[in-house]
Write an enzyme that holds these catalytic residues in place. Structure first.
Site, PDB file in Angstrom:
ATOM      1  N   TYR A  91       0.816  -1.216   0.000  1.00  0.00           N
ATOM      2  CA  TYR A  91       0.000   0.000   0.000  1.00  0.00           C
ATOM      3  C   TYR A  91       0.850   1.266   0.000  1.00  0.00           C
ATOM      4  CZ  TYR A  91      -3.854  -3.143   1.034  1.00  0.00           C
ATOM      5  OH  TYR A  91      -4.785  -4.153   0.969  1.00  0.00           O
ATOM      6  N   TYR A 464     -11.633  -0.709  -0.276  1.00  0.00           N
ATOM      7  CA  TYR A 464     -11.647  -0.318   1.138  1.00  0.00           C
ATOM      8  C   TYR A 464     -10.321   0.288   1.573  1.00  0.00           C
ATOM      9  CZ  TYR A 464      -8.834  -3.936   3.504  1.00  0.00           C
ATOM     10  OH  TYR A 464      -7.793  -4.715   3.977  1.00  0.00           O
ATOM     11  N   ARG A 465      -9.255   0.092   0.807  1.00  0.00           N
ATOM     12  CA  ARG A 465      -7.970   0.762   1.021  1.00  0.00           C
ATOM     13  C   ARG A 465      -7.165   0.554  -0.250  1.00  0.00           C
ATOM     14  NH1 ARG A 465      -5.102  -3.508   5.234  1.00  0.00           N
ATOM     15  NH2 ARG A 465      -3.622  -1.839   5.605  1.00  0.00           N
TER      16      ARG A 465
END
Length: 520
Positions: A91, A464-465
């Site tokens: 991420y 969601y992310r």
């Protein structure tokens, strides 16, 4: 080595003055601005190594030093990028959204306070999952953690990014109860009952008086969290497990419908995970062990992998926690519902209080072995996560799988997907595995990811992310009423942070001063 990059409106002279101010406030040993430091804080899994390069990093030792750092950032309009431990691999890890930002590394802040009676931990952001586990074990505290698949990171950071785990407390953001936060002007606030001086209810009562702010600091850039209250699970009397293998791709539909019913009824209280065969194979082996050519994995290869590990096309893992009699009854009800269905195999597991714990996330033990999947292709391996949420419905899940797998096939990448069932939704977690030393493969990853997001958007599904590279893209899919939510987020951002010094661009939220940096 990475050359210094400066954020907009900051020149080398201003940056040098800011660095001196950081040294004076934090000490020279907590300030890192040489070439090696810049490299250390970059994203090791980056798709494009030229992006997200920090100017340097600072490491405050407590909330007062965070306040001092934020005030200095305002004086020189230097953007700060807060990280807890920088292990959010897939991420963006420790890298900033905006190149030239200074990484605000909170990993030195590692205080732990435990209220065993009420099952609450009060943690600073530098506390890792292994730190907390060791603390609980050393002090014989009868509380269990919930851990993610990669437990290398921060407990606080994972919860703030809405990370998930495997126990009944696996929705980590939902366990947040009370924060201490440094606002963008340097002021220190406590949320909920913590706003009352000396309140014993700070991390126990879920609300305070007036608006609730705990979730406002999740995936946002409205402040820097310096303490978090987190609810933990009392050690259960027993854990009962069902591990099931299903032979066909289309089995996903009926399995989801059955488990979704049990989740809504709260018979199953954790998030069962349904994963494809590659989830295990990519951790335990490398691609070259199975197939020499770089083309799509053949049916024969898939069959060989499944035979060796005795796994289905899909595997489902369910756990029951609590009193032994209750667990046995719940497990029997679920098992009976699967009787007569087409199962490849079913394995039952059991743990009772006083027995040694298995080394698994199911019982709150930190793990890192899932990171081995980054080595699937060899070379400098990496991955990026693509995880849209959709209704807990079998037909929708199967359709999502088929569309997503078709895109994996189109872009010549190996399908690696799983489905985790919430109470009313499913998170479809997909790993995009790649080899950074394979230019042809890397040239396909960005287009593939954008195709995945566009496909989900057409269905009304949002992630969601997401990775730094795609925060603006994902924010652009939340388009109701001409992006009213994004405009609300940026109104709050500009009110709290007019200089735009805290994590500009986080979750697609840009301050007015740096709005031109938004990626269209």
């Amino acid at each position: 080595m990475a050359e210094p990059q400066f954020p907009p409106s900051v020149d080398a002279a201003s940056a040098a003055q800011a660095i001196k101010a950081f040294e004076a406030a934090l000490g020279a040993d907590a300030v890192f601005f040489d070439d090696l430091d810049r490299d250390a804080y970059r994203d090791k899994f980056a798709i494009d190594d030229t992006k997200h390069i920090p100017l340097g990093a600072i490491a405050p030792g407590g909330a007062e030093e965070v306040q001092a750092a934020v005030r200095i950032a305002n004086d020189y309009k230097i953007p700060l990028w807060p990280i807890s431990r920088g292990k959010n691999l897939g991420y963006g890890a420790s890298a900033p959204q905006l190149s030239g930002s200074v990484v605000l590394d909170l990993s030195r802040m590692r205080k732990i306070e435990i209220d065993e009676e009420n099952g609450v931990a009060l943690l600073e952001p530098g506390v890792g999952f292994y730190d907390l586990y060791d603390y609980l074990q050393a002090n014989k505290i009868k509380l269990w953690m919930s851990v993610p698949g990669n437990s290398w990171g921060s407990v606080v950071g994972n919860a703030l990014d809405r990370g998930v785990g495997y126990t009944t407390y696996g929705d980590h953001a939902a366990q947040i109860h009370g924060l201490e936060v440094v606002l963008p002007d340097g002021e220190l606030v406590r949320t909920g009952m913590g706003a009352m001086e000396g309140s014993p209810n700070w991390n126990i009562h879920p609300y305070g008086f007036g608006p609730g702010w705990d979730q406002m600091f999740c995936q946002s850039n409205f402040g820097v969290v310096t303490k978090m209250g987190l609810w933990m699970m009392p050690e259960p009397e027993s854990v009962y497990g069902l591990d099931m293998e299903f032979p066909e791709e289309n089995d996903l539909e009926w399995v989801v419908d059955l488990l979704a019913k049990f989740r809504r009824e709260k018979l199953v209280q954790q998030a069962p995970s349904i994963g494809s065969w590659l989830r295990g194979a990519a951790v335990l082996t490398t691609r070259s062990e199975w197939q020499d050519d770089k083309g799509p994995l053949t049916d024969a290869t898939v069959a060989a992998i499944r035979e060796r590990f005795n796994i289905g096309w899909w595997s489902a893992n369910i756990r029951f926690y609590g009193y032994e009699g209750v667990n046995a009854a719940a497990a029997k009800t679920v098992k009976d519902a699967f009787n007569g269905r087409k199962l490849q195999s079913i394995k039952e597991t059991a743990w009772r209080q006083g027995e040694p714990l298995e080394k698994s996330a199911w019982v709150g033990v930190p793990i890192t072995f899932p990171l081995q999947n980054a080595n699937w292709h060899g070379g400098r391996g990496g991955h990026v996560g693509y995880s849209p949420a959709l209704p807990a419905n079998g037909r929708r899940a199967l359709d999502q799988f088929k569309r997503t797998k078709a895109l994996y096939d189109e872009y010549g990448l190996d399908y690696h997907g799983s489905f985790a069932l919430g109470e009313r939704h499913i998170t479809n977690v997909n790993q995009v595995l790649f080899d950074k030393d394979n230019p042809d493969m890397m040239g396909r990853v960005d287009g593939f990811f954008r195709a995945l997001v566009a496909d989900a958007w057409k269905q009304g599904y949002g992630e969601y992310r997401t990775h730094l590279d795609y925060m603006d893209l994902v924010a652009s899919t939340f388009d109701f009423n001409d992006y009213a939510l994004l405009r609300l987020n940026e109104k709050v951002k500009n009110a709290l942070d007019p200089n735009g010094v805290i994590a500009p661009g986080k979750s697609g939220i840009w301050p007015a001063r740096l709005a031109g940096e938004r990626k269209q």
